[in-house]
Design a protein around this motif. Structure first.
Motif, PDB file in Angstrom:
ATOM      1  N   SER A  74       0.945  -1.217  -0.092  1.00  0.00           N
ATOM      2  CA  SER A  74      -0.169  -0.133  -0.063  1.00  0.00           C
ATOM      3  C   SER A  74       0.940   1.119  -0.019  1.00  0.00           C
ATOM      4  N   ASP A  75       1.983   1.259   0.707  1.00  0.00           N
ATOM      5  CA  ASP A  75       2.617   2.380   0.889  1.00  0.00           C
ATOM      6  C   ASP A  75       3.533   2.439  -0.489  1.00  0.00           C
ATOM      7  N   TYR A  76       3.833   1.556  -1.334  1.00  0.00           N
ATOM      8  CA  TYR A  76       4.384   1.587  -2.420  1.00  0.00           C
ATOM      9  C   TYR A  76       3.539   2.039  -3.349  1.00  0.00           C
ATOM     10  N   LEU A  77       2.204   1.782  -3.227  1.00  0.00           N
ATOM     11  CA  LEU A  77       1.244   2.327  -4.271  1.00  0.00           C
ATOM     12  C   LEU A  77       0.931   3.898  -3.844  1.00  0.00           C
ATOM     13  N   LEU A  78       1.267   4.286  -2.879  1.00  0.00           N
ATOM     14  CA  LEU A  78       0.914   5.739  -2.753  1.00  0.00           C
ATOM     15  C   LEU A  78       1.656   6.576  -3.587  1.00  0.00           C
ATOM     16  N   ARG A  79       2.734   6.325  -4.249  1.00  0.00           N
ATOM     17  CA  ARG A  79       3.456   7.282  -5.194  1.00  0.00           C
ATOM     18  C   ARG A  79       2.513   7.231  -6.262  1.00  0.00           C
ATOM     19  N   TYR A  80       1.470   6.454  -6.645  1.00  0.00           N
ATOM     20  CA  TYR A  80       0.698   6.503  -7.694  1.00  0.00           C
ATOM     21  C   TYR A  80      -0.582   7.143  -7.290  1.00  0.00           C
ATOM     22  N   ARG A  81      -0.802   7.598  -6.227  1.00  0.00           N
ATOM     23  CA  ARG A  81      -2.170   8.124  -5.525  1.00  0.00           C
ATOM     24  C   ARG A  81      -3.003   7.146  -5.607  1.00  0.00           C
ATOM     25  N   CYS A  82      -2.588   5.974  -5.351  1.00  0.00           N
ATOM     26  CA  CYS A  82      -3.507   4.662  -4.828  1.00  0.00           C
ATOM     27  C   CYS A  82      -3.076   4.124  -3.358  1.00  0.00           C
ATOM     28  N   CYS A  83      -4.268   3.405  -2.727  1.00  0.00           N
ATOM     29  CA  CYS A  83      -3.702   2.946  -1.513  1.00  0.00           C
ATOM     30  C   CYS A  83      -4.674   1.971  -1.498  1.00  0.00           C
ATOM     31  N   LEU A  84      -4.317   0.830  -0.564  1.00  0.00           N
ATOM     32  CA  LEU A  84      -5.003  -0.168  -0.082  1.00  0.00           C
ATOM     33  C   LEU A  84      -6.029   0.635   1.037  1.00  0.00           C
ATOM     34  N   LEU A 132      -8.189   2.106  -3.638  1.00  0.00           N
ATOM     35  CA  LEU A 132      -8.351   3.258  -4.104  1.00  0.00           C
ATOM     36  C   LEU A 132      -7.635   4.060  -4.971  1.00  0.00           C
ATOM     37  N   GLU A 133      -7.825   4.753  -6.000  1.00  0.00           N
ATOM     38  CA  GLU A 133      -7.232   5.586  -7.073  1.00  0.00           C
ATOM     39  C   GLU A 133      -7.957   7.158  -7.240  1.00  0.00           C
ATOM     40  N   LEU A 134      -6.762   7.816  -6.723  1.00  0.00           N
ATOM     41  CA  LEU A 134      -7.387   9.435  -7.108  1.00  0.00           C
ATOM     42  C   LEU A 134      -6.841   9.699  -8.346  1.00  0.00           C
ATOM     43  N   ARG A 135      -7.714  10.017  -9.456  1.00  0.00           N
ATOM     44  CA  ARG A 135      -7.223  10.555 -10.765  1.00  0.00           C
ATOM     45  C   ARG A 135      -7.101  11.734 -11.029  1.00  0.00           C
ATOM     46  N   ASP A 136      -6.481  12.146 -12.107  1.00  0.00           N
ATOM     47  CA  ASP A 136      -6.045  13.591 -12.141  1.00  0.00           C
ATOM     48  C   ASP A 136      -7.316  14.474 -12.342  1.00  0.00           C
ATOM     49  N   ASP A 137      -8.427  13.914 -12.680  1.00  0.00           N
ATOM     50  CA  ASP A 137      -9.588  14.680 -12.798  1.00  0.00           C
ATOM     51  C   ASP A 137     -10.323  14.878 -11.459  1.00  0.00           C
ATOM     52  N   GLY A 138      -9.780  14.250 -10.436  1.00  0.00           N
ATOM     53  CA  GLY A 138     -10.352  14.601  -9.159  1.00  0.00           C
ATOM     54  C   GLY A 138     -11.219  13.369  -8.771  1.00  0.00           C
ATOM     55  N   SER A 139     -11.515  12.201  -9.673  1.00  0.00           N
ATOM     56  CA  SER A 139     -12.406  11.350  -9.473  1.00  0.00           C
ATOM     57  C   SER A 139     -11.897  10.106  -8.621  1.00  0.00           C
ATOM     58  N   VAL A 140     -12.325   9.155  -8.061  1.00  0.00           N
ATOM     59  CA  VAL A 140     -11.773   8.422  -7.110  1.00  0.00           C
ATOM     60  C   VAL A 140     -12.556   6.868  -7.581  1.00  0.00           C
ATOM     61  N   TRP A 141     -11.472   6.007  -8.032  1.00  0.00           N
ATOM     62  CA  TRP A 141     -11.885   4.856  -8.523  1.00  0.00           C
ATOM     63  C   TRP A 141     -11.632   3.440  -7.658  1.00  0.00           C
ATOM     64  N   VAL A 142     -12.348   2.626  -7.721  1.00  0.00           N
ATOM     65  CA  VAL A 142     -12.105   1.474  -6.898  1.00  0.00           C
ATOM     66  C   VAL A 142     -11.482   0.341  -7.700  1.00  0.00           C
ATOM     67  N   HIS A 143     -10.692  -0.403  -7.320  1.00  0.00           N
ATOM     68  CA  HIS A 143      -9.951  -1.501  -7.987  1.00  0.00           C
ATOM     69  C   HIS A 143     -10.123  -2.718  -6.967  1.00  0.00           C
ATOM     70  N   SER A 144     -10.030  -3.881  -7.478  1.00  0.00           N
ATOM     71  CA  SER A 144      -9.971  -5.217  -6.683  1.00  0.00           C
ATOM     72  C   SER A 144      -8.346  -5.068  -6.399  1.00  0.00           C
ATOM     73  N   SER A 145      -8.152  -6.343  -5.409  1.00  0.00           N
ATOM     74  CA  SER A 145      -6.850  -6.600  -5.218  1.00  0.00           C
ATOM     75  C   SER A 145      -6.990  -8.046  -4.698  1.00  0.00           C
ATOM     76  N   ASN A 146      -5.795  -8.760  -4.368  1.00  0.00           N
ATOM     77  CA  ASN A 146      -5.696 -10.114  -4.135  1.00  0.00           C
ATOM     78  C   ASN A 146      -6.126 -10.289  -2.459  1.00  0.00           C
TER      79      ASN A 146
END
Lengths: 247, 102
Positions: A74-84, A132-146
């Motif tokens: 999760s901390d690694y993904l924060l660089r992409y504005r994503c987080c578990l 969770l992903e914060l996109r450039d347009d300000g929207s938040v997307w939800v993705h699956s994980s293992n």
């Protein structure tokens, strides 16, 4: 040479080296072997031992490694504005809905109730730690994980966020909008991060800002019964039009 | 007046208009993890971060909030510093001498 395996979360590759070969089985279809010598995450034996010490005795070491990898991933993904994020995420009418609460509060129960009461209406995205992903347009997307929790239910789907429902066990069924000052302390603990650096803190806060500024959040005090699920469903549908959670 | 600086690892941030102080992991047990503060406290925190001394802090508050009464300005600053000190968000940065509010 160490074998390197790669998973992709919200489209971002994360390369692992595993201490124990059995750890890979928990990732199921999420891993593929990759060439090269560089990797992003590898646990140390000490870190796995510390994780194991906090788990029930029956858990094997490779499961402790699997659980340990949650935080650095999760901390690694924060660089992409994503987080578990600790929640059950499900798809309903084209949007992702997050049922969040501390473990054992009834997130999965609410999902199962809904699926039983309205068969075919909802689909699980992730049973425990969606991305969770914060996109450039300000929207938040939800993705699956293992990381799908003890039930192991998940999928490979992604969707824009519809809203967040914070669950609390209680003696009555009651739902209401969660205001920002209530939501912030409740949600902080649900984002998975060590909060070691200023960048990590700011990335989590940016995601939380995106979640709360554009999407509704409710608090459902509930008995965990069918009536509580029907109450939640009807209020979300009424307040969002059912297929558009933006506020 | 003793001089203070903001503690390294405490991050001022804003979520949906709410100002927050969030402590990094290394400060667990020393400072609260998350504290909601008001806008004037956030203003003072930003000034402290940039190394403002007591006189400059008073001047900044007078200008920002258009407060003429020096006692009122001082009381706002003292209350803020006390609150932040109690939560270990500040570190001592040595003593000031010859300042008006010693």
């Amino acid at each position: 040479m160490e074998k390197i395996y790669q998973a992709e979360y919200a489209g971002h590759p994360v390369r692992y080296v595993f201490l124990n070969p059995f750890t890979r089985q928990h990732f199921k279809f999420w891993l593929k072997p990759v060439e090269g010598e560089e990797y992003d995450i590898k646990a140390t034996p000490e870190q796995v031992a510390r994780t194991l010490a906090h788990m029930p005795e029956t858990n094997p070491e490779y499961y402790a490694e699997y659980k340990f990898l949650i935080l650095p991933t999760s901390d690694y993904l924060l660089r992409y504005r994503c987080c578990l994020f600790h929640a059950v995420a499900f798809l309903w009418r084209g949007r992702a809905w997050l049922l969040t609460a501390p473990s054992g509060t009834g997130k999965t129960t609410q999902f199962l109730n809904w699926r039983k009461l309205h068969p075919g209406e909802i689909t699980m995205i992730c049973g425990d730690l969606p991305v969770l992903e914060l996109r450039d347009d300000g929207s938040v997307w939800v993705h699956s994980s293992n990381w799908n929790g003890k039930e192991g239910v998940g999928s490979f789907q992604s969707a824009p966020l519809g809203g967040t429902i914070l669950l609390e066990q209680g003696g009555v069924n009651r739902i209401g909008r969660l205001n920002v000052s209530e939501a912030i302390p409740a949600l902080f603990g649900q984002f998975i991060s060590e909060y070691e650096t200023e960048d990590q803190i700011r990335a989590v806060c940016a995601l939380m800002d995106g979640m709360l500024s554009r999407y509704p959040a409710w608090k459902l005090v509930n008995l965990g019964d069918d009536a509580s699920t029907e109450l939640m469903r009807s209020v979300i549908a009424e307040e969002t039009g059912g297929n558009d959670g933006t506020v | 007046m003793e001089r203070y600086k903001t503690r390294a690892g405490v991050v001022l941030t804003c979520v949906c208009g709410e100002w927050l102080l969030v402590s990094a992991a290394a400060l667990r047990g020393l400072c609260p993890f998350v504290t909601v503060i008001n806008e004037s406290s956030a203003f003072l925190w930003k000034r402290l971060q940039s190394g403002t001394d007591a006189e400059e802090l008073e001047r900044a508050v007078r200008e920002e909030y258009e407060i003429e009464d020096p006692e009122t300005v001082r009381s706002v600053i003292v209350a803020f510093l006390q609150q932040m000190r109690e939560m270990n968000y500040l570190e001592e940065a040595g003593k000031e001498t010859g300042k008006a509010n010693d």
